[in-house]
Design a protein around this motif. Structure first.
Motif, PDB file in Angstrom:
ATOM      1  N   GLN A  85       0.813  -1.080   0.063  1.00 18.82           N
ATOM      2  CA  GLN A  85      -0.067   0.122   0.099  1.00 18.82           C
ATOM      3  C   GLN A  85       0.862   1.366   0.082  1.00 18.82           C
ATOM      4  O   GLN A  85       0.395   2.203  -0.657  1.00 18.82           O
ATOM      5  CB  GLN A  85      -1.023   0.008   1.182  1.00 18.82           C
ATOM      6  N   ARG A  86       1.906   1.233   0.557  1.00 17.04           N
ATOM      7  CA  ARG A  86       2.932   2.082   0.704  1.00 17.04           C
ATOM      8  C   ARG A  86       3.785   2.299  -0.419  1.00 17.04           C
ATOM      9  O   ARG A  86       4.673   3.623  -0.989  1.00 17.04           O
ATOM     10  CB  ARG A  86       3.789   2.312   1.717  1.00 17.04           C
ATOM     11  N   ARG A  87       3.862   1.351  -1.414  1.00 17.70           N
ATOM     12  CA  ARG A  87       4.435   1.351  -2.579  1.00 17.70           C
ATOM     13  C   ARG A  87       5.896   1.558  -2.384  1.00 17.70           C
ATOM     14  O   ARG A  87       6.803   2.111  -3.067  1.00 17.70           O
ATOM     15  CB  ARG A  87       4.105   2.487  -3.618  1.00 17.70           C
ATOM     16  N   THR A  88       6.467   0.675  -1.376  1.00 21.11           N
ATOM     17  CA  THR A  88       7.770   0.645  -0.933  1.00 21.11           C
ATOM     18  C   THR A  88       8.641  -0.045  -2.216  1.00 21.11           C
ATOM     19  O   THR A  88       8.003  -1.243  -2.518  1.00 21.11           O
ATOM     20  CB  THR A  88       8.230  -0.257   0.204  1.00 21.11           C
ATOM     21  N   PRO A  89       9.418   0.510  -2.672  1.00 22.82           N
ATOM     22  CA  PRO A  89       9.994  -0.245  -3.802  1.00 22.82           C
ATOM     23  C   PRO A  89      10.815  -1.707  -3.593  1.00 22.82           C
ATOM     24  O   PRO A  89      10.893  -2.542  -4.450  1.00 22.82           O
ATOM     25  CB  PRO A  89      11.213   0.818  -4.397  1.00 22.82           C
ATOM     26  N   PHE A  90      11.559  -1.523  -2.573  1.00 23.53           N
ATOM     27  CA  PHE A  90      12.277  -2.655  -2.294  1.00 23.53           C
ATOM     28  C   PHE A  90      11.787  -3.349  -0.772  1.00 23.53           C
ATOM     29  O   PHE A  90      11.753  -2.699   0.235  1.00 23.53           O
ATOM     30  CB  PHE A  90      13.864  -2.442  -2.073  1.00 23.53           C
ATOM     31  N   ILE A  91      11.631  -4.651  -0.844  1.00 24.55           N
ATOM     32  CA  ILE A  91      10.849  -5.304   0.392  1.00 24.55           C
ATOM     33  C   ILE A  91      11.863  -6.584   0.724  1.00 24.55           C
ATOM     34  O   ILE A  91      12.000  -7.652  -0.337  1.00 24.55           O
ATOM     35  CB  ILE A  91       9.469  -5.820   0.140  1.00 24.55           C
ATOM     36  N   LEU A  92      12.413  -6.649   1.900  1.00 32.17           N
ATOM     37  CA  LEU A  92      13.388  -7.685   2.285  1.00 32.17           C
ATOM     38  C   LEU A  92      12.748  -8.672   3.463  1.00 32.17           C
ATOM     39  O   LEU A  92      12.290  -8.387   4.102  1.00 32.17           O
ATOM     40  CB  LEU A  92      14.465  -7.087   2.622  1.00 32.17           C
ATOM     41  N   PHE A  93      13.032 -10.060   3.170  1.00 29.37           N
ATOM     42  CA  PHE A  93      12.455 -10.995   4.131  1.00 29.37           C
ATOM     43  C   PHE A  93      13.948 -11.695   4.389  1.00 29.37           C
ATOM     44  O   PHE A  93      14.427 -12.623   3.554  1.00 29.37           O
ATOM     45  CB  PHE A  93      11.411 -11.822   3.339  1.00 29.37           C
ATOM     46  N   GLN A  94      14.009 -11.484   5.564  1.00 27.17           N
ATOM     47  CA  GLN A  94      15.392 -12.416   6.262  1.00 27.17           C
ATOM     48  C   GLN A  94      14.727 -13.225   7.172  1.00 27.17           C
ATOM     49  O   GLN A  94      13.970 -12.825   8.061  1.00 27.17           O
ATOM     50  CB  GLN A  94      16.485 -11.503   6.803  1.00 27.17           C
ATOM     51  N   GLY A  95      15.267 -14.485   6.887  1.00 25.40           N
ATOM     52  CA  GLY A  95      14.715 -15.481   8.025  1.00 25.40           C
ATOM     53  C   GLY A  95      15.340 -16.966   8.121  1.00 25.40           C
ATOM     54  O   GLY A  95      16.247 -17.130   7.179  1.00 25.40           O
ATOM     55  N   GLY A  96      14.960 -17.566   9.078  1.00 21.23           N
ATOM     56  CA  GLY A  96      15.518 -18.890   9.309  1.00 21.23           C
ATOM     57  C   GLY A  96      15.125 -19.838   8.285  1.00 21.23           C
ATOM     58  O   GLY A  96      14.047 -19.542   7.559  1.00 21.23           O
ATOM     59  N   ARG A  97      15.532 -21.159   8.480  1.00 18.59           N
ATOM     60  CA  ARG A  97      15.119 -22.279   7.815  1.00 18.59           C
ATOM     61  C   ARG A  97      13.300 -22.449   8.142  1.00 18.59           C
ATOM     62  O   ARG A  97      13.089 -22.259   9.557  1.00 18.59           O
ATOM     63  CB  ARG A  97      15.847 -23.418   7.860  1.00 18.59           C
ATOM     64  N   ARG A  98      12.741 -22.566   7.104  1.00 10.48           N
ATOM     65  CA  ARG A  98      11.212 -23.136   6.977  1.00 10.48           C
ATOM     66  C   ARG A  98      10.410 -21.964   7.882  1.00 10.48           C
ATOM     67  O   ARG A  98       9.538 -22.184   8.526  1.00 10.48           O
ATOM     68  CB  ARG A  98      10.986 -24.229   7.841  1.00 10.48           C
ATOM     69  N   SER A  99      11.023 -20.727   7.621  1.00 10.79           N
ATOM     70  CA  SER A  99      10.078 -19.609   8.218  1.00 10.79           C
ATOM     71  C   SER A  99       9.012 -19.150   7.290  1.00 10.79           C
ATOM     72  O   SER A  99       8.334 -18.238   7.763  1.00 10.79           O
ATOM     73  CB  SER A  99      11.070 -18.398   8.699  1.00 10.79           C
ATOM     74  N   GLY A 100       8.828 -19.417   6.353  1.00 16.31           N
ATOM     75  CA  GLY A 100       7.681 -19.399   5.418  1.00 16.31           C
ATOM     76  C   GLY A 100       7.525 -18.099   4.661  1.00 16.31           C
ATOM     77  O   GLY A 100       6.783 -17.862   3.938  1.00 16.31           O
ATOM     78  N   LYS A 101       9.090 -17.440   4.566  1.00 19.89           N
ATOM     79  CA  LYS A 101       9.020 -16.491   3.633  1.00 19.89           C
ATOM     80  C   LYS A 101       8.891 -16.450   2.231  1.00 19.89           C
ATOM     81  O   LYS A 101       8.181 -15.785   1.581  1.00 19.89           O
ATOM     82  CB  LYS A 101      10.519 -15.629   3.934  1.00 19.89           C
TER      83      LYS A 101
END
Length: 402
Positions: free
Chosen positions: A16-32
């Motif tokens: 909704q905010r039109r953020t250009p870059f979206i990062l998902f950092q996560g451990g194993r099997r976190s569902g990202k």
């Protein structure tokens, strides 16, 4: 379709905010990865003619992970083969009944052949490739394109430096994924229990921080602590296919050796044999060694430094052996990435490979500035190993077995 609320709310807010870059950092099997694909799937159905580009490091990851996740998402949403179809002709694509599509490209592949104006670009497991791959793929972005990155952290890398802002990164762990099977949850609980109080720099602590907590971590000590010597006949009688790898050094009178090693891979171990290791040899000697190896149209992956392509042409002219020649993939962060990917395997080296075994006993992490980095020495056979393993991960399943 069941959604991971934490991931879904984060994506919805930044969409909704039109953020250009979206990062998902996560451990194993976190569902990202699944959460990003769910969002892109729903966008493709609710907004006709939406165009998405998905970048992966290898075809194997695309086939064994991305496609399987998409099939699961489609089924859980009540879809069938008419709603979403996977096409393999004319370039791998996923087509939707709304006219939307997913296109795919692999790390290092030139994306200029792809039409531009993508609405979304998703860089899956982006720590596996370099910033240049991202810059090239971003040329295909359309106006207002939103870009997703997902990755296991391991250590701070170029995504954090180039694309992270104050609030565009979500860190998650397996505890945030309520849909995990009991078996997987127990496995990760055991990893956490073993590593929580382990000493910093050990593999147990490293796996706990990266896979269970989803945070940056470092290793210390030997780069490849899990190795042992095996009888030569174990390697030479193995039915596993062989990949040859070369690391150049002696040309231009450097102090580094020329190396030719052979490797065989299975799901838990790597078998290695040192065919050639010399600081004062030359192409004639190496050609003689290659002619002595039983020829089965093996892949031969070669170092692209030190006029690597010229040396390959010289070796071919001397041997006339039509190996499947393949240049090694290199880039910023490729050494650390390669070491990290090889860490879970036991490296079984033939007893006659004395230089390889000596290197494994001395190739370690050292302090460079504020970080631990692999030493610049004792790494020649290990470089060849990285090149071969990287190629092996990109091969289709049938080529790994034949």
């Amino acid at each position: 379709m069941e959604l991971l609320k934490l991931h879904h709310d984060f994506i919805s807010d930044h969409h909704q905010r039109r953020t250009p870059f979206i990062l998902f950092q996560g451990g194993r099997r976190s569902g990202k990865t699944v959460s990003i694909l769910q969002f892109l799937y729903m966008e493709s159905l609710t907004h006709p003619h939406t165009r998405t580009l998905i970048v992966t490091d290898t075809y194997a990851r695309l086939k064994e992970s991305i496609f399987q996740d998409l099939i699961m998402i489609n089924r859980s949403a009540g879809g069938d083969g008419r709603r979403m179809r996977i096409h393999f002709t004319g370039g791998t694509r996923v087509l939707f009944e709304t006219g939307s599509e997913f296109a795919f490209v692999y790390a290092g592949r030139d994306v200029r052949g792809y039409a531009s104006n993508f609405t979304y670009i998703f860089f899956n497991e982006c720590i596996q490739y370099d910033a240049r791959t991202v810059r090239e793929a971003l040329k295909a972005a359309g106006p207002g394109c939103q870009v997703f990155f997902d990755y296991n952290p391991y250590t701070r890398f170029w995504v954090n430096d180039l694309y992270e802002t104050a609030d565009n990164k979500l860190i998650t762990t397996y505890h945030d994924n309520p849909f995990l099977s009991d078996f997987v949850r127990r496995e990760l609980d055991r990893t956490a229990a073993m590593g929580k109080d382990a000493a910093p720099g050990t593999m147990e602590r490293y796996l706990y921080e990266v896979e269970c907590r989803g945070i940056d971590s470092t290793l210390s000590g030997l780069c490849f602590p899990h190795h042992k010597a095996i009888p030569d006949e174990v390697y030479h009688t193995s039915p596993l296919p062989e990949i040859l790898a070369c690391d150049w050094g002696a040309l231009r009178a450097t102090a580094d050796p020329d190396v030719i090693c052979g490797f065989r891979f299975d799901d838990s171990a790597i078998y290695a044999h040192e065919y050639y290791y010399s600081r004062d040899g030359g192409d004639a000697e190496m050609a003689a060694v290659l002619r002595s190896i039983p020829f089965r149209r093996q892949y031969l992956v070669y170092d692209t430094a030190t006029e690597g392509a010229d040396r390959v042409r010289s070796l071919f002219a001397r041997t006339h052996l039509r190996f499947h020649f393949s240049p090694a993939r290199k880039g910023a962060g490729s050494i650390l990435t390669g070491i990290r990917n090889l860490q879970p395997y036991e490296i079984r080296v033939t007893a006659s490979s004395r230089h390889f075994l000596e290197e494994l006993e001395n190739y370690r992490f050292v302090q460079k500035g504020d970080t631990l980095q692999p030493t610049d020495s004792w790494n020649h056979c290990s470089d060849a190993l990285r090149y071969a393993f990287d190629l092996w991960t990109m091969l289709p399943a049938q080529r790994k077995k034949c």
